[in-house]
Enzyme design. Structure first.
Site, PDB file in Angstrom:
ATOM      1  N   GLY A 164      35.578  30.375  30.434  1.00  0.00           N
ATOM      2  CA  GLY A 164      36.500  28.411  29.927  1.00  0.00           C
ATOM      3  C   GLY A 164      35.849  27.989  29.236  1.00  0.00           C
ATOM      4  N   ASN A 192      43.213  37.911  31.730  1.00  0.00           N
ATOM      5  CA  ASN A 192      43.129  37.183  33.321  1.00  0.00           C
ATOM      6  C   ASN A 192      44.145  35.751  33.083  1.00  0.00           C
ATOM      7  OD1 ASN A 192      43.465  36.063  35.495  1.00  0.00           O
ATOM      8  ND2 ASN A 192      41.190  35.646  35.416  1.00  0.00           N
ATOM      9  N   LYS A 200      45.225  34.077  35.064  1.00  0.00           N
ATOM     10  CA  LYS A 200      45.178  33.006  35.979  1.00  0.00           C
ATOM     11  C   LYS A 200      46.205  32.090  36.367  1.00  0.00           C
ATOM     12  CE  LYS A 200      40.444  32.476  34.000  1.00  0.00           C
ATOM     13  NZ  LYS A 200      38.967  31.841  34.005  1.00  0.00           N
ATOM     14  N   SER A 213      34.601  33.579  28.038  1.00  0.00           N
ATOM     15  CA  SER A 213      34.986  32.826  26.369  1.00  0.00           C
ATOM     16  C   SER A 213      34.377  34.430  25.258  1.00  0.00           C
ATOM     17  CB  SER A 213      33.758  32.366  25.978  1.00  0.00           C
ATOM     18  OG  SER A 213      34.294  31.016  26.756  1.00  0.00           O
ATOM     19  N   HIS A 269      36.810  37.221  41.379  1.00  0.00           N
ATOM     20  CA  HIS A 269      36.188  36.371  40.544  1.00  0.00           C
ATOM     21  C   HIS A 269      35.517  35.438  40.978  1.00  0.00           C
ATOM     22  CE1 HIS A 269      37.152  34.099  36.841  1.00  0.00           C
ATOM     23  NE2 HIS A 269      37.944  34.637  36.143  1.00  0.00           N
ATOM     24  N   GLU A 308      35.991  32.638  40.251  1.00  0.00           N
ATOM     25  CA  GLU A 308      36.889  31.227  40.751  1.00  0.00           C
ATOM     26  C   GLU A 308      36.934  31.286  41.988  1.00  0.00           C
ATOM     27  OE1 GLU A 308      39.278  31.171  37.499  1.00  0.00           O
ATOM     28  OE2 GLU A 308      37.633  30.144  35.641  1.00  0.00           O
ATOM     29  N   GLU A 332      30.421  38.933  34.233  1.00  0.00           N
ATOM     30  CA  GLU A 332      31.226  37.578  34.073  1.00  0.00           C
ATOM     31  C   GLU A 332      30.661  36.420  33.935  1.00  0.00           C
ATOM     32  OE1 GLU A 332      35.866  37.511  33.161  1.00  0.00           O
ATOM     33  OE2 GLU A 332      35.770  36.723  34.943  1.00  0.00           O
TER      34      GLU A 332
HETATM   35  P1  13P Z   1      37.539  32.732  29.533  1.00  0.00           P
HETATM   36  O1  13P Z   1      38.016  33.541  28.267  1.00  0.00           O
HETATM   37  O2  13P Z   1      38.486  31.737  29.271  1.00  0.00           O
HETATM   38  O3  13P Z   1      35.926  31.664  29.382  1.00  0.00           O
HETATM   39  O4  13P Z   1      37.818  33.013  30.940  1.00  0.00           O
HETATM   40  C1  13P Z   1      36.834  34.073  31.437  1.00  0.00           C
HETATM   41  C2  13P Z   1      37.256  34.618  32.476  1.00  0.00           C
HETATM   42  O5  13P Z   1      36.904  34.563  33.741  1.00  0.00           O
HETATM   43  C3  13P Z   1      38.458  36.209  32.308  1.00  0.00           C
HETATM   44  O6  13P Z   1      38.383  36.368  34.022  1.00  0.00           O
END
Ligand code: 13P
Length: 253
Positions: A174, A10, A12, A214, A96, A98, A168
């Site tokens: 992140g 992803n 983003k 992560s 997601h 976010e 997740e």
């Molecule tokens: P990270 O791998 O940067 O922690 O992000 C995970 C994520 O949100 C994947 O959709």
């Protein structure tokens, strides 16, 4: 039963069209010999078509990061499932954290988006997971129950078989602080148990449940060693073709 692993990157809100196609030129060579794992990349909407065209004929699939459930209409800024499909995507990320936190998405919108994605022939990657507060209050499993029961409300077993779930934990996204394999294993086993109760044994046994938060080259193998972890949804580490290819290589069945 063994489920074929899936690793999805992803991106983003990272990468222009030029950056996306340059990435693919490197990445496709790095994974050319890799078998035993499905690979999907989720660029921003602007790079979807170019990346899908560049990935055509490879084993690399392309995903959108969101969609809107209406087919077309006066919905400024939105993109439909059919448009995403026509741009060459096979998958779409839905719900997601976010999107839930920053853009007001709810289990109800996740449900509508998932229905629309399935109707257009896209494979939804439906994201669920608890916040740190919820985990500390010992609400993790209850939050997952609510997200699954409401997000997938009204679905039939054959629809569950056509989607992917991604666990997740929000506190792991992140932050560099991944769930331990035991924490991921417990959550995934719970999710699969709920799928069994609500959608039947076949949907539970065949559906893939990805872990996200992560994921890095050095932790992916231990996370995927958990029996109910069927792949990864990778953010930051998917932005570098070498790191992502390493994750893919360490995820093979
Ligand atoms: P990270 O791998 O940067 O922690 O992000 C995970 C994520 O949100 C994947 O959709």
């Amino acid at each position: 039963m063994t489920r074929f692993p899936l690793i999805a990157g992803n991106w983003k809100m990272f990468k222009t069209v030029a950056e996306a196609t340059a990435y693919l030129a490197t990445f496709r060579g790095l994974v050319a010999e890799v078998t035993g794992v499905d690979i999907v990349l989720a660029p921003p909407f602007t790079a979807l078509h170019a990346l899908a065209a560049a990935a055509h004929g490879t084993r690399i699939g392309v995903a959108a990061q969101d969609l809107y459930w209406e087919r077309e209409g006066a919905y400024t800024g939105e993109v439909s499932a059919a448009m995403i499909r026509e741009a060459g995507a096979s998958h779409v990320i839905i719900g997601h954290s976010e999107r839930r936190t920053l853009f007001g998405e709810t289990d109800a919108t996740v449900n509508r988006k998932t229905v629309a994605a399935l109707a257009a022939g896209l494979t939804p990657i439906v994201c669920i997971g608890e916040t740190l507060d919820q985990r500390e209050r010992d609400e993790t499993l209850a939050v997952l129950d609510r997200q699954i029961s409401q997000g997938l409300d009204g679905m039939k077993a054959d629809e569950i078989l056509r989607l992917v779930l991604a666990y997740e934990p929000v506190w792991a996204i992140g932050t560099g602080r991944n769930a331990t394999p035991a924490q991921a294993g417990e959550a995934h086993a719970h999710i699969r148990q709920r799928l069994r109760e609500w959608f039947g044994a076949e949907a539970a046994e065949r559906s893939r449940i990805l872990y996200g938060g992560s994921v890095k080259p050095d932790n992916v193998a231990s996370l995927l060693a958990q029996p109910d972890v069927d792949g990864g949804l990778v953010g930051g580490a998917s932005l570098d073709p070498k790191a992502f290819a390493e994750i893919v290589a360490r995820s093979r069945a």
